[in-house]
Design an enzyme around this catalytic site. Sequence first.
Site, mmCIF file in Angstrom:
data_model
loop_
_atom_site.group_PDB
_atom_site.id
_atom_site.type_symbol
_atom_site.label_atom_id
_atom_site.label_comp_id
_atom_site.label_asym_id
_atom_site.label_seq_id
_atom_site.Cartn_x
_atom_site.Cartn_y
_atom_site.Cartn_z
ATOM 1 N N LYS A 76 1.211 -6.730 15.188
ATOM 2 C CA LYS A 76 0.414 -5.836 14.357
ATOM 3 C C LYS A 76 -0.409 -4.847 15.172
ATOM 4 C CE LYS A 76 1.311 -6.052 10.959
ATOM 5 N NZ LYS A 76 2.623 -5.520 10.450
ATOM 6 N N GLY A 78 1.091 -1.808 16.206
ATOM 7 C CA GLY A 78 1.828 -0.552 16.225
ATOM 8 C C GLY A 78 3.218 -0.680 16.809
ATOM 9 N N THR A 79 3.799 -1.865 16.716
ATOM 10 C CA THR A 79 5.119 -2.118 17.289
ATOM 11 C C THR A 79 6.191 -1.175 16.744
ATOM 12 O OG1 THR A 79 4.529 -4.466 17.491
ATOM 13 C CG2 THR A 79 6.866 -3.895 17.720
ATOM 14 N N THR A 80 6.230 -1.034 15.420
ATOM 15 C CA THR A 80 7.263 -0.199 14.790
ATOM 16 C C THR A 80 7.125 1.256 15.220
ATOM 17 O OG1 THR A 80 7.246 -1.692 12.878
ATOM 18 C CG2 THR A 80 8.298 0.457 12.587
ATOM 19 N N TRP A 81 5.892 1.734 15.291
ATOM 20 C CA TRP A 81 5.632 3.114 15.716
ATOM 21 C C TRP A 81 6.064 3.318 17.158
ATOM 22 C CZ3 TRP A 81 0.373 5.453 17.355
ATOM 23 C CH2 TRP A 81 0.454 6.856 17.366
ATOM 24 N N HIS A 143 7.010 -9.573 21.733
ATOM 25 C CA HIS A 143 5.624 -9.954 21.451
ATOM 26 C C HIS A 143 5.153 -10.983 22.471
ATOM 27 C CE1 HIS A 143 5.130 -7.671 17.877
ATOM 28 N NE2 HIS A 143 5.828 -8.432 17.064
ATOM 29 N N ARG A 165 -4.372 -2.599 20.343
ATOM 30 C CA ARG A 165 -5.078 -1.997 19.209
ATOM 31 C C ARG A 165 -6.469 -2.606 19.083
ATOM 32 N NH1 ARG A 165 -2.550 -2.094 13.050
ATOM 33 N NH2 ARG A 165 -3.807 -0.392 12.150
ATOM 34 N N SER A 173 -4.889 -6.204 9.701
ATOM 35 C CA SER A 173 -3.471 -5.927 9.525
ATOM 36 C C SER A 173 -2.660 -7.219 9.463
ATOM 37 C CB SER A 173 -2.962 -5.039 10.661
ATOM 38 O OG SER A 173 -1.605 -4.711 10.478
ATOM 39 N N GLY A 301 -1.608 1.998 8.606
ATOM 40 C CA GLY A 301 -1.583 2.541 9.959
ATOM 41 C C GLY A 301 -2.883 3.221 10.359
#
Length: 333
Positions: A76, A78-81, A143, A165, A173, A301
């Site tokens: 959580k 910002g991995t996808t970004w 991770h 983060r 998140s 986000g």
Amino acid sequence: MTPALDHSAMAESNHDAAEEGDSQLLSTLPTRQGMWKPFFLYRGCWLTPRSVTSVALVQSQFTPRPDDVFLATYPKCGTTWLKALAFAVANRTVHPIVSGSGAHPLLTTHPQDLVPFLELPHRDVHPVSDLDALPSPRLLSTHMSLSLLPPGVSALGCRVVYLCREPKDVFVSTWHYMNKVGEGFHIDMGASFELFCEGMTLCGPLWEHYLGYWNQSVAEPDRVLFLKYDEMMADTSKHVRMLAKFLRVPFTDEEVSGGAVEEIVSLCSFETLKSLPVNSSGVSDRIGGMPMENSSYFRTGKVGDWRTHLTEEMAKKVDCIVEEKLRGSGLTF
């Protein structure tokens, strides 16, 4: 005649063997109740039983290559970004961004599927050798804490991009995510908050996860790029150029003047990615045995979202703990 392979039977056999072998490993590890199931402390990192199995298999079977690049994050953060940005930057000559064409992979494929995880889906069923088929240079995600990375990653000089983060936003998140994807259970915020403050979270303690990569980035800045989500959100273009340089595919003057950086920033923006049908609809099982909506990877986000969920007392408690745990390291929030 050689009999046909029964892949489902093989997977079941591997899973049973892994469970039997790792039950011995688990029996030697400290354990505590986590947010939704028991966690085991494996090499300083709290993991679910199946995660311990998967990580152990990666450590024993994964063969790193010198040109591998790992995108490492605490969950959580910002991995996808980061996956979207790194994929777009690293592959921009093969997959140029052409406005209106709809041809870029990020427009039709979820970012989580463009950069595979090392430890997911769980490797007791999905073999580590699947990663061997990927062409070099490989862009991989994890991770895992620094202490859990496979042997050889450091010795070979493999590069790592680490994104962290603000801890209070991470907690909020995580709480939202687990309540959304959980198997019919509700996770109490108060109880979850106390566990978070104790470091009892998946892949936690958070501060230990951060410190491992931070200290390595200080020692080897050319090999470990340490980024902060808040700073990337504030000036994404600057960090995209930084990322390209670190990935050894720096933007040319022509690309910069032609707006290539801004095109990547726009394509990978939270608003753009969230609105795409491939990310806003459908269900996928990327973990193994835990299907979830593709949209669950996109909530807000926002930086500072914790302000709408945490009391002043809760915020102060997290700040004090994190400050104490990071004291003297040079890492601050």
